[in-house]
Design an enzyme around this catalytic site. Structure first.
Site, PDB file in Angstrom:
ATOM      1  N   ASP A  58       0.709  -1.423  -0.055  1.00  0.00           N
ATOM      2  CA  ASP A  58      -0.061  -0.006   0.058  1.00  0.00           C
ATOM      3  C   ASP A  58       0.782   1.286   0.028  1.00  0.00           C
ATOM      4  OD1 ASP A  58      -2.282   1.433   0.027  1.00  0.00           O
ATOM      5  OD2 ASP A  58      -2.752   1.072   2.163  1.00  0.00           O
ATOM      6  N   GLU A 105       2.703   5.069  -3.968  1.00  0.00           N
ATOM      7  CA  GLU A 105       2.721   5.991  -5.239  1.00  0.00           C
ATOM      8  C   GLU A 105       4.052   6.556  -5.498  1.00  0.00           C
ATOM      9  OE1 GLU A 105      -0.909   4.554  -3.855  1.00  0.00           O
ATOM     10  OE2 GLU A 105       0.376   5.905  -2.432  1.00  0.00           O
ATOM     11  N   ASP A 118      -9.181   3.910  -1.923  1.00  0.00           N
ATOM     12  CA  ASP A 118     -10.056   3.968  -0.756  1.00  0.00           C
ATOM     13  C   ASP A 118     -11.157   4.496  -1.114  1.00  0.00           C
ATOM     14  OD1 ASP A 118      -7.913   3.457   0.666  1.00  0.00           O
ATOM     15  OD2 ASP A 118      -7.226   5.505   1.137  1.00  0.00           O
TER      16      ASP A 118
END
Length: 911
Positions: free
Chosen positions: A504, A507, A585
């Site tokens: 997770d 990015e 999300d």
């Protein structure tokens, strides 16, 4: 505010730092609760390169010179930049031009300059090039051919037209620089013209931009096409709306250009062009009779404009840096474009079988007892589940690959208890590494100088969940290899072979950085700036993690064990070779349920089919109706996981009333019933890039009224899914494409698409409309089990749905579900089912399994849509005695029980 928090946190006393950190966490939580804040992210108007290049014709003319074929058959030359106001004075000639063609029918156009960054690790190593042969040559234009395609190159100004069929020279398939918007800002050496004038500030963050303007603009036109799809990730329509209108008297901007820049976006909006966690600069254009794709291999920040005219759809792509490395996928069918793209960037990783089952996750299962209770309740209530997940709270202070000893004191026992039942566990491992000398991962990486650096060469320090954190330089192959060695059990203490990984925040997410990410002028391997590699950072981290799982147990990284399973939030082209992604999300509301379909369809037609959305929504608390409808849709996501935020109410299926739990259980059981079909679909995706969850036009490319459809989809070639997307819905308007018959999966009704293309279909809470395409044969396993491991010896049911010609076909693929033996030792079973002339055959293409016939027994055959009653069934390998034939409406259904057949053998049944 974010910038000063990080700076102040590094000063003063330890107590001050603690207080500031707690304040920082509070502000982050407040931010998460308040939702998406558009002003925290850049737009084209706030990006100087986008402002300079968007819709702006270049000041100078670009002219191709000296085209010559090299030994490989590629055509190469130089691009001159000419100032027309100075009597055609050539300014410089340091730009290289190349055209390359490939065996799969792909044309590649490169415009580059020495010293500019070229994206690594995305293209396959064994690309098979074919020569471009000259057909004609003139002073203004040259024509080349490869295979059945023609390429017309206009030299001045530069323009490239591609004709997919050389016999149809009147209309090109795709055109480069049709609107003369190509622009290539010339790279300037550091310090030239004074670098200080190039600095750019956004909010409190400054970007030195030491190399000055290095922007690129490309102009790609799709003649005759009215629909374009792709360039994920964003929550918007499947057929991308235009960003502007272009008229003879000027332009009208409709909304922001589509941005490709991987970012951590809290509570993203359900209908917004804003770019999210991943980027795939790949666009598919669709018209009746033709499907075309374009892919720009560039990992820098990018904006894409789309506008439509009576001539087709035009696009302008603007990137901050890098080179033009553009691929054209000529099609002409959607399946051809998928195959051609996968021939360049790879097909979908063949997943482990367990990963296609149901995944149960929340932030966070609090301790080992909680995990054991969740596990036992799946069995107690008869709900299948393959994987239980742990989020960040399982770690020791957010030090990844560690365990909170108070709550998870015996992680091996916990994993082994799940494994005894055939279940797996997934634990999160994020890219931010806690800055702590007592943390062995940090200490070793710091000693080896393995972290991303600031522009001054010092290690970059950013804030994320652990507080002060460092980020590994994943551009460096040595560091990726080192990271992969950290997953062996003797290093990752408490891990076992049944533990898999979730990446997770990759990015990368940096809470106190510009746009919640890393500074663009940070430095990577070989002093490459982060601006050049931003969109591949998460992909490289994902790749290195998966490599660690493939070779765990072998420190030399030489002998693979089982296939990896690593979920990633960030992605780029090539991520399909590594593992699945999810849409991030989302929120527990009907709009996010609805938008999950175009989001997953977009990923699928962009080569990344192993995707899904958080079932039930990550934020918020779904009511029982929304949750049920989400499960009924979610079983058809390629990646099927329920997940929820730490502040939400617990929502495991058994926490709801019996009727709700029963409907959810039935949905999940259907997913497992279809597992043989699903695994076969993933093998197709592995071989040729075919999406598992696919738009209707993928199978019906000539039916124009399906091009913008996003409220229904196909699951593989054979199942039409029409989900319930409105609260309180009593009916769904089902579109039956083509001229086929469509069979109700749950009942005995048959629909003729030619006669009734749209049917308002009543719905109850028990299921959503799912229909089997006439002409399909689907393998299923019907016995309810706790997980995929428990199904491995179950017999098969073969379901035949006949078309109007009383024919049907289907495929079947099986391997051991975990190892690489299907590749390295060709140990797999592959066969084709054919029904024709009232004969059903199983034609085995390849059979080299570990399994004996006990793993591949057929217990039932169902044939639907027969025009006459069957009174006798003859088998070439067995006598068929136990069968019945009953009438359903105007057709007959044959049910054969216990036919004593195996899918490992060739056999036929004559009706």
């Amino acid at each position: 505010m974010k910038g000063t928090r990080a700076e102040d946190g590094m000063k003063g006393t330890r107590a001050t730092r603690v207080v500031l950190f707690l304040l920082f966490v509070l502000l982050c939580c407040t931010k998460a609760a308040s939702g998406f804040k558009e002003n925290e992210f850049k737009t084209c108007a706030k990006s100087s390169f986008c402002q300079r290049l968007r819709s702006v014709p270049p000041e100078h003319k670009y002219v191709i010179e000296s085209l010559e074929a090299d030994d490989s058959g590629a055509v190469r030359g130089k691009v001159s930049v000419v100032d027309e106001d100075a009597e055609d004075e050539t300014l410089h000639k340091d730009i290289d031009f190349a055209l390359l063609a490939y065996e799969s029918g792909v044309l590649r156009l490169k415009v580059s300059q020495p010293g500019r960054f070229e994206v690594p690790e995305v293209l396959l190593d064994d690309l098979k090039q074919v020569p471009l042969t000259s057909q004609s040559k003139a002073s203004a234009q040259e024509i080349f051919q490869f295979q059945n395609s023609l390429v017309v190159v206009t030299l001045s100004p530069m323009k490239v037209e591609v004709y997919g069929d050389k016999s149809k020279i009147t209309t090109p398939t795709v055109v480069f620089n049709e609107n003369s918007l190509f622009n290539f800002e010339r790279q300037v050496k550091p310090g030239e013209n004074g670098s200080s004038e190039w600095a750019e500030t956004f909010l409190s963050h400054s970007d030195t931009r030491k190399n000055g303007p290095m922007g690129l603009s490309i102009d790609v036109h799709f003649p005759g096409a009215n629909h374009v799809f792709g360039i994920p990730e964003r929550a918007t329509r499947f057929s991308l709306p235009p960003t502007k209108e272009v008229h003879a008297n000027g332009e009208k901007v409709l909304h922001e250009p589509y941005r490709l820049y991987n970012l951590d976006v809290f509570e993203y909006l359900h209908d917004h062009p804003f770019g999210l966690y991943g980027s795939i600069p790949f666009l598919t254009a669709k018209k009746v009779g033709s499907t075309t794709g374009a892919f720009w291999l560039n990992a820098a920040e990018m904006y894409v404009d789309i506008w439509k005219t009576d001539k087709g759809t035009s696009t302008q792509w603007v990137s901050e840096s890098g080179i033009v490395d553009l691929f054209f996928f000529i099609g002409p069918e959607p399946k051809d474009v998928a195959r051609q793209y996968s021939s360049m960037t790879g097909g979908t990783q063949m997943p482990q079988l367990f990963s296609l089952g149901y995944h149960q996750c929340r932030w966070n299962y609090k301790d080992e007892e909680d995990v054991a209770t969740v596990d036992s309740n799946f069995d107690h209530f008869g709900i299948p589940c393959d994987v239980i997940w742990l989020d960040i709270e399982h770690t020791d202070g957010k030090r990844y690959m560690t365990w909170d000893k108070a709550h998870f004191p015996t992680p091996e026992n916990m994993q082994n208890s799940l494994a005894e039942k055939g279940r797996k566990m997934v634990a999160i491992v994020d890219p931010h590494i806690k800055k702590d000398d007592s943390y062995h991962i940090f200490k070793e990486a710091q000693g080896k100088s393995y972290f991303v650096r600031n522009k001054d060469g010092t290690d970059f320090d950013g804030w994320c969940w652990p507080g002060s954190s460092m980020y590994l330089d994943m551009l460096n192959p040595e560091i990726r290899k080192w990271w992969a060695t950290k997953f062996v059990p003797e290093v990752f203490k408490g891990s076992t072979e049944s533990l898999y990984i979730w990446n997770d925040m990759n990015e990368p997410s940096v809470f106190n950085g510009p746009e919640i990410t890393m500074h663009k002028d940070n430095l990577h391997y070989n002093d490459i700036e982060h601006r050049d590699v931003h969109n591949i950072y998460g992909y490289l981290y994902h790749m290195a993690t998966a490599e660690g799982l493939v070779y765990r147990g072998d420190k030399s990284l030489a002998k693979p064990s089982d296939r990896a399973f690593v979920l990633s939030r960030a992605f780029f082209s090539g991520s399909q070779r590594v593992g699945p992604v999810w849409t991030g999300d989302n929120t527990a509301d009907w709009n996010h349920l609805k938008v999950s379909i175009p989001m997953c369809l977009t990923l699928g037609v962009s080569g990344l089919t192993f995707s899904g959305a958080d079932v039930g929504g990550f934020f918020g608390n779904p009511n029982s109706e929304l949750l049920t409808r989400w499960y009924q849709l979610g079983i058809f996501y390629p990646f099927f996981r329920a997940h929820a935020h730490i502040d939400t109410k617990r929502r495991e299926p058994w926490l709801f009333e019996e009727s709700v739990m029963s409907n959810i259980r039935s949905a999940i059981q259907l997913r497992y019933n279809l597992m043989p079909y699903i695994y076969t679909l993933f093998h197709m995706a592995h071989k040729d890039g075919a999406p598992v969850m696919r738009p209707i036009w993928y199978e019906f490319p000539e039916q124009e009224d399906t091009f913008s459809s996003e409220d229904a989809f196909l699951f593989g070639p054979s199942l039409l899914v029409s989900p319930v997307l409105e609260e309180g819905a009593k009916a769904v308007n089902v579109l039956f494409p083509g001229k086929d018959l469509w069979y109700d999966l749950f009942g005995d009704k048959v629909y003729d698409a030619e006669k009734t293309p749209r049917v308002p279909m009543p719905v109850t809470m028990e299921s959503i409309p799912v229909h089997v395409r006439g002409g399909s044969i689907i393998p299923r396993r019907m016995r309810p089990r706790r997980n995929t491991e428990a199904m491995k010896k179950d017999p098969f049911t073969i379901v035949v749905a006949l078309d109007k010609n009383q024919e049907a076909r289907g495929s079947f693929y099986l391997d051991d579900g975990s190892s690489f033996d299907f590749q390295q030792k060709r140990k797999f079973l592959s066969s084709t089912f054919v029904f024709k002339n009232y004969r059903l055959e199983n034609d085995v293409y390849h059979n080299a399994l570990y399994f004996t016939n006990e793993f591949t027994k057929v217990e039932k055959i169902i044939v639907r849509g027969l025009k006459r009653k069957v009174g006798k069934v003859d088998g070439n390998m067995t006598k068929i005695k136990d069968f019945s034939c009953t009438q359903e409406g105007g057709t007959w259904t044959l049910v054969i029980k216990k036919p004593d057949l195996s899918l490992t053998e060739n056999w036929s049944l004559k009706l």
